[in-house]
Enzyme design. Structure first.
Site, PDB file in Angstrom:
ATOM      1  N   SER A 163      11.886  -6.489  -4.177  1.00 51.87           N
ATOM      2  CA  SER A 163      12.490  -5.379  -4.930  1.00 51.87           C
ATOM      3  C   SER A 163      13.981  -5.649  -4.998  1.00 51.87           C
ATOM      4  CB  SER A 163      12.236  -4.068  -4.177  1.00 51.87           C
ATOM      5  OG  SER A 163      13.065  -3.031  -4.670  1.00 51.87           O
ATOM      6  N   TYR A 212      12.538   0.808   3.556  1.00 51.20           N
ATOM      7  CA  TYR A 212      12.259   0.003   2.361  1.00 51.20           C
ATOM      8  C   TYR A 212      13.254  -1.151   2.267  1.00 51.20           C
ATOM      9  CZ  TYR A 212      10.359  -0.583  -2.386  1.00 51.20           C
ATOM     10  OH  TYR A 212       9.722  -1.053  -3.519  1.00 51.20           O
TER      11      TYR A 212
HETATM   12  P1  NAD Z   1       1.604   1.707  -6.339  1.00 54.29           P
HETATM   13  O1  NAD Z   1       1.771   2.844  -5.389  1.00 54.29           O
HETATM   14  O2  NAD Z   1       1.182   1.955  -7.735  1.00 54.29           O
HETATM   15  O3  NAD Z   1       0.624   0.610  -5.721  1.00 54.29           O
HETATM   16  C1  NAD Z   1       0.650   0.268  -4.350  1.00 54.29           C
HETATM   17  C2  NAD Z   1      -0.613  -0.497  -4.024  1.00 54.29           C
HETATM   18  O4  NAD Z   1      -0.565  -0.842  -2.632  1.00 54.29           O
HETATM   19  C3  NAD Z   1      -1.893   0.331  -4.233  1.00 54.29           C
HETATM   20  O5  NAD Z   1      -2.908  -0.520  -4.735  1.00 54.29           O
HETATM   21  C4  NAD Z   1      -2.241   0.780  -2.814  1.00 54.29           C
HETATM   22  O6  NAD Z   1      -3.609   1.043  -2.621  1.00 54.29           O
HETATM   23  C5  NAD Z   1      -1.799  -0.448  -2.022  1.00 54.29           C
HETATM   24  N1  NAD Z   1      -1.610  -0.159  -0.601  1.00 54.29           N
HETATM   25  C6  NAD Z   1      -0.759   0.725  -0.014  1.00 54.29           C
HETATM   26  N2  NAD Z   1      -0.954   0.740   1.311  1.00 54.29           N
HETATM   27  C7  NAD Z   1      -1.936  -0.160   1.578  1.00 54.29           C
HETATM   28  C8  NAD Z   1      -2.602  -0.602   2.748  1.00 54.29           C
HETATM   29  N3  NAD Z   1      -2.298  -0.101   3.950  1.00 54.29           N
HETATM   30  N4  NAD Z   1      -3.577  -1.536   2.634  1.00 54.29           N
HETATM   31  C9  NAD Z   1      -3.928  -2.033   1.442  1.00 54.29           C
HETATM   32  N5  NAD Z   1      -3.331  -1.662   0.285  1.00 54.29           N
HETATM   33  C10 NAD Z   1      -2.350  -0.743   0.361  1.00 54.29           C
HETATM   34  O7  NAD Z   1       3.028   0.952  -6.298  1.00 54.29           O
HETATM   35  P2  NAD Z   1       3.770  -0.071  -7.283  1.00 54.29           P
HETATM   36  O8  NAD Z   1       4.973   0.605  -7.806  1.00 54.29           O
HETATM   37  O9  NAD Z   1       2.814  -0.740  -8.217  1.00 54.29           O
HETATM   38  O10 NAD Z   1       4.303  -1.121  -6.208  1.00 54.29           O
HETATM   39  C11 NAD Z   1       3.762  -2.406  -6.030  1.00 54.29           C
HETATM   40  C12 NAD Z   1       4.795  -3.262  -5.322  1.00 54.29           C
HETATM   41  O11 NAD Z   1       5.974  -3.370  -6.120  1.00 54.29           O
HETATM   42  C13 NAD Z   1       5.251  -2.678  -3.975  1.00 54.29           C
HETATM   43  O12 NAD Z   1       5.419  -3.711  -3.041  1.00 54.29           O
HETATM   44  C14 NAD Z   1       6.590  -2.050  -4.309  1.00 54.29           C
HETATM   45  O13 NAD Z   1       7.438  -1.972  -3.194  1.00 54.29           O
HETATM   46  C15 NAD Z   1       7.104  -3.032  -5.351  1.00 54.29           C
HETATM   47  N6  NAD Z   1       8.150  -2.497  -6.215  1.00 54.29           N
HETATM   48  C16 NAD Z   1       7.918  -1.423  -7.031  1.00 54.29           C
HETATM   49  C17 NAD Z   1       8.930  -0.944  -7.842  1.00 54.29           C
HETATM   50  C18 NAD Z   1       8.737   0.219  -8.761  1.00 54.29           C
HETATM   51  O14 NAD Z   1       9.736   0.680  -9.352  1.00 54.29           O
HETATM   52  N7  NAD Z   1       7.532   0.722  -8.957  1.00 54.29           N
HETATM   53  C19 NAD Z   1      10.188  -1.547  -7.813  1.00 54.29           C
HETATM   54  C20 NAD Z   1      10.392  -2.632  -6.965  1.00 54.29           C
HETATM   55  C21 NAD Z   1       9.371  -3.100  -6.181  1.00 54.29           C
END
Ligand code: NAD
Length: 262
Positions: free
Chosen positions: A144, A157
Site C-alpha cells: 500500500s 497498517y
Molecule cells: P477487501 O476487504 O475487499 O478484501 C480483503 C480480503 O482479505 C477478503 O477476501 C477477506 O476475506 C480476506 N481476508 C481477511 N482476513 C483474512 C484471513 N484471516 N484469512 C483469509 N483471508 C482473509 O479489501 P481490499 O481493499 O480488496 O484489500 C486487498 C488488499 O489490498 C489488502 O492487503 C489491502 O491492505 C490492500 N490495499 C487496499 C487499498 C484500498 O484502497 N482498498 C489500498 C492499498 C492497499
C-alpha cells in the site's frame, strides 16, 4: 496462446475487492486459480460456480484463515501435492483498522500483523522450495502507499505494510539469480469493502452523506481526485507475470493517483 496458460496461481483474500479482480484477470490470461478468503463453504462454492461461468476454468477454493500459520502450511503443502508447485503467489489478503495507538486494540494489532505481514512470510517460506525446483515463479505482495509513508491512526497498517515491502526486497534478492521474481504493489485509495468501511466511519464522525465522505476521503491525499480501480491493479499484476517484467525485482510499485509524487 494465453500468457499464463498452464500456470497455477494462488491469490489470498480473493473473495472480494482487489483480490477477486486480480484473480479474474489472471484467469482471463489463462491461469488456473486457487481462491482464498474468509467465506463459508456455501459462499465459496457459489463464488467458484460464478467464476467458472465467467472464465471457463473452475477455480479451487483454499479455506485457510491466514492468522494461523499451521493452516497456511497445510494449504501450501496441499497445493504443492496437487500441482507440483505454485507458479504465481499473490499475497493480497489484508485488514484495516484506524485508531490512535493508545487506544489500538492489542488483539487487532496481532491479527493485523498475522494477516498483513506474517501470512506472506509463511506462504513464501512454504511455496518457494517447490517453485525453485520448477524453475519459474512470480510472487506479488499487495502492500500500500501506507508502506511508503505514514499516517496518524494507522500504526498497525503502516507497520505491517512497511514490513511487507521489506520482506519483498529480501525475497527478491534471495531469488535474484533465478527466474522467480518478487515485487510489491502499493495502491492508493481503491473503492473496495475495506475502504467503504473508512468512508462509513468518516461519514458518521463528520455527519456527512456517502458522496461527501467519499470526496473528503479521496481529497485527504489522492491528487487525481479519483479512485484507482481494481482492474488497473490487476493489469499491473499481469505485467509482473509477463516476460517483460522478468528483471523487475524487489520494487514497491505505487499506483496511487499521484500521492507519492507529492
Ligand atoms: P477487501 O476487504 O475487499 O478484501 C480483503 C480480503 O482479505 C477478503 O477476501 C477477506 O476475506 C480476506 N481476508 C481477511 N482476513 C483474512 C484471513 N484471516 N484469512 C483469509 N483471508 C482473509 O479489501 P481490499 O481493499 O480488496 O484489500 C486487498 C488488499 O489490498 C489488502 O492487503 C489491502 O491492505 C490492500 N490495499 C487496499 C487499498 C484500498 O484502497 N482498498 C489500498 C492499498 C492497499
Amino acid at each position: 496462446m494465453a500468457l499464463l496458460k498452464g500456470r497455477v496461481a494462488l491469490v489470498t483474500g480473493s473473495t472480494s475487492g482487489i483480490g477477486l479482480a486480480l484473480a479474474r484477470r489472471l484467469a482471463d490470461a489463462g491461469a488456473h486459480l486457487v481462491l482464498n478468503g474468509l467465506a463459508s463453504a456455501a459462499e465459496a462454492e457459489a463464488l467458484c460456480d460464478h467464476f467458472a461461468q465467467q472464465h471457463g476454468d473452475r477455480p479451487e477454493f483454499a479455506p485457510c484463515d491466514l492468522r494461523d500459520y499451521r493452516q497456511i502450511e497445510q494449504m501450501i503443502a496441499g497445493l504443492n501435492r496437487r500441482h507440483g508447485a505454485l507458479d504465481i503467489l499473490v499475497n493480497n489478503a489484508g485488514i484495516q483498522h484506524v485508531s490512535p495507538i493508545a487506544e489500538f486494540s492489542p488483539q487487532i494489532w496481532q491479527d493485523m500483523l498475522a494477516v498483513n505481514l506474517s501470512a506472506s512470510f509463511h506462504t513464501i517460506r512454504t511455496a518457494l522450495p517447490a517453485m525453485r525446483e520448477r524453475g519459474w515463479g512470480r510472487i506479488i505482495n499487495m502492500a500500500s502507499i501506507s508502506g511508503l509513508r505514514g499516517r496518524a491512526g494507522k500504526a498497525g497498517y503502516n507497520a505491517t505494510k512497511h514490513g511487507l515491502i521489506g520482506l519483498t526486497k529480501s525475497v527478491a534478492l534471495e531469488t535474484a539469480p533465478t527466474a522467480i521474481t518478487c515485487n510489491a504493489i502499493c495502491p492508493g485509495w481503491v473503492h473496495t469493502p475495506l475502504v467503504q468501511k473508512q468512508i462509513d466511519a468518516l461519514a458518521t464522525r463528520e455527519g456527512l452523506d456517502n458522496d461527501a465522505a467519499t470526496q473528503r476521503l479521496i481529497g485527504l491525499r489522492q491528487p487525481s481526485g479519483r479512485f484507482v480501480t481494481v482492474e488497473q491493479i490487476a493489469e499491473l499484476a499481469v505485467f509482473f507475470c509477463s516476460p517483460a517484467a522478468a528483471e523487475v525485482r524487489g520494487v514497491a510499485w505505487a499506483m496511487d493517483g499521484g500521492t507519492t509524487a507529492q
